[in-house]
Design an enzyme around this catalytic site. Structure first.
Site, PDB file in Angstrom:
ATOM      1  N   SER A 210       0.910   5.489  -2.427  1.00 44.40           N
ATOM      2  CA  SER A 210       0.822   6.033  -3.783  1.00 44.40           C
ATOM      3  C   SER A 210      -0.330   5.344  -4.533  1.00 44.40           C
ATOM      4  O   SER A 210      -1.472   5.430  -4.094  1.00 44.40           O
ATOM      5  CB  SER A 210       2.170   5.881  -4.489  1.00 44.40           C
ATOM      6  N   ALA A 211      -0.043   4.663  -5.638  1.00 42.25           N
ATOM      7  CA  ALA A 211      -1.112   3.924  -6.314  1.00 42.25           C
ATOM      8  C   ALA A 211      -1.708   2.863  -5.395  1.00 42.25           C
ATOM      9  O   ALA A 211      -2.891   2.538  -5.493  1.00 42.25           O
ATOM     10  CB  ALA A 211      -0.578   3.268  -7.587  1.00 42.25           C
TER      11      ALA A 211
END
Length: 534
Positions: A210-211
């Site tokens: 994700s991030a």
């Protein structure tokens, strides 16, 4: 005298019986690095060395500044048995109105080394945790699965989040990207120190979800990243996702100042000085004022393009421009998404409201033009309100036609979120790297729904088949608190294959990527984008 001789003989016998090349448990727990000695913990089948500082605490005058390398010297052995602290954050997954967690002094790394008598050194996997650049932490991506396989050293990294990590006025005074600069310094620490733990500094694989996956890609935009990492993998996140590098940061930074009592100043130096005088908890708690509803947008503070004159700037061009210049790290890279990645943040629209008994998705029928730009991250990239409305109208028509937003049309809305927030950028990124890069680029999509995942947790319901949602793959590699420890037989096989994939990618002499018996196809040199499915 007889007792002394007996002890000497016993010691000599122990030395003879000790296997060649092995180290006693006590010695293995005491590691020496330039700062001094540190002592870890014996966990049975692996050793852990946690909460090791790689930077000076980013507090006081060092708040909103690039991280400074940790230079303190330890006279006694540093206690590396303390669980890593979360960086201060406004955490989406905390129930109730107060979602504040963590501390400001959090820039540490954690090293986990397996006990494996068949090898003296290990390849290294360095992991950036996910959390939308707003929340999360190393301990929320547990290490037990990887340690059970016993073939790699895992290093997890804490970095600044939310406004403390990413507030930016868009000028040299408060340029932003402090969390990314933390990551970069942590990677240098790993490169310089991991040999002391038995790691192979030339076989470092950097991964993230994700991030964290977007962070991996952003780190690759520095050419010298190749001096640290041998290869990299971005799971469900890359630098071209619309929620990663955003516009409008300057306005949010000054609004942050107004919320915490810094007035209506337009002077970035004054703002920075004022923010440094406030408590970290006050600054982070202000995140609630940037949310339109629930935790939307999920990344109000994130990476930005910094001005060229910013000190220690991380990126001064948009990622697309950097890739097109060819000036990025030429190392093997894999990126992925899950078939229903968009279940993260779409699923929360299915939660029933206590006041009405209706799902939030019903409100989209009246609020689509207000909420869509925040949900899908194009509010700050549009020049006019008409442009925003045209984009919102086009997306709604493409995915739902004339149907209303409701539980029956939810899966089409989730598909919209998947495409816009995660899937579309994978093909764009692969095509760009294929055209302007020289190192292998691999892409794959994962499709195997979990029994319990982000979709069920955010919606607070189990009567919906969300499909394979954000994290269903990575949560088989790492132990995540909200995912059941008991896995299906197929998930156990997948988990082992994924962990083996990481190990082999870190060691591969020809930069190939494999999963079980499957060999991924390299997109560089291919005539078209190739995506493998698993």
């Amino acid at each position: 005298m007889y007792l002394v001789r007996w002890l000497i003989c016993l010691i000599q016998l122990w030395i003879q019986l000790e296997p060649a090349g092995s180290v006693s448990s006590i010695d293995s727990l005491l590691i020496e690095i330039p700062n001094g000695k540190l002592r870890g913990r014996d966990n049975g089948h692996y050793y852990s060395f946690e909460s090791i500082p790689y930077a000076e605490p980013p507090t006081g005058d060092l708040r909103f500044e690039a991280p400074q390398p940790y230079k303190q010297q330890w006279s006694d052995a540093f206690n590396a048995t303390q669980e890593p602290a979360l960086c201060m954050q406004w955490n989406q997954f905390i129930n109730g109105d107060n979602k504040l967690l963590g501390v400001e002094d959090c820039l540490t790394v954690n090293v986990y080394r397996p006990k494996n008598s068949s090898r003296n050194t290990f390849p290294v996997v360095a992991n950036f945790h996910g959390g939308a650049f707003m929340f999360g932490g190393p301990r929320q991506y547990g290490h037990e699965n990887i340690m059970s396989e016993g073939n790699v050293i895992l290093v997890t990294i804490g970095y600044r989040l939310g406004p403390l990590g990413f507030a930016s006025t868009g000028d040299a005074n408060l340029s932003g990207n402090f969390g990314l600069k933390d990551q970069r310094l942590a990677l240098l620490w790993i490169k310089q120190n991991i040999a002391s733990f038995g790691g192979e500094p030339d076989n470092i694989l950097v991964i993230g979800h994700s991030a964290g996956g977007a962070s991996v890609h952003l780190q690759m935009l520095h050419e010298d990243f190749r001096n640290v990492a041998k290869a990299a993998i971005s799971f469900s996140g890359n630098a071209l996702d619309p929620w990663v590098v955003q516009q409008g940061g300057r306005g949010r930074a000054f609004e942050l100042g107004r919320i915490v009592g810094c007035g209506q100043t337009s002077d970035s130096l004054k703002l920075k000085k004022c923010l440094k005088s406030k408590s970290a908890s006050e600054i982070v708690s202000a995140v609630r004022s940037f949310l339109v509803f629930s935790y939307v947008p999920f990344t109000p503070f994130g990476p930005v393009v910094e001005p060229a004159d910013a000190p220690e700037a991380f990126i001064t061009q948009h990622p697309i421009d950097i890739i097109q210049s060819g000036k990025f790290a030429q190392i093997p890279w894999a990126l992925s998404y899950t078939t229903e990645d968009g279940g993260y943040n779409a699923a929360l629209l299915l939660e029933k409201q206590s006041s009405t008994g209706q799902e939030l998705i019903e409100e989209l029928n009246d609020r689509w033009f207000d909420w869509a730009p925040y949900l899908l991250f194009y509010r700050d990239s549009m020049t006019t309100i008409k442009d925003m409305d045209d984009c919102s109208r086009k997306l709604r028509q493409e995915y739902l036609g004339d149907r209303r937003f409701n539980v029956e049309s939810y899966l089409d809305l989730q598909r919209l979120f998947t495409d816009v927030l995660f899937k579309n950028s994978v093909q764009v990124a692969v095509d760009l790297h294929r055209k302007y890069g020289k190192s292998p680029v691999y892409a794959f999509v994962y499709d195997n729904p979990a029994e319990l995942g982000v979709g069920q947790i955010l919606s607070r319901r189990t009567d919906v088949n969300f499909g394979t949602v954000h994290g269903d793959d990575v949560f088989l590699i790492f132990n995540v608190p909200f995912v059941p420890a008991i896995r299906r037989p197929d998930e156990k096989i997948i988990s082992r294959n994924f962990i083996k994939m990481l190990e082999f990618f870190a060691l591969s002499p020809n930069d190939s990527l494999t999963y079980g018996d499957c060999v991924f196809q390299n997109n560089v040199g291919s005539k078209a984008y190739v995506e493998d499915s698993y």
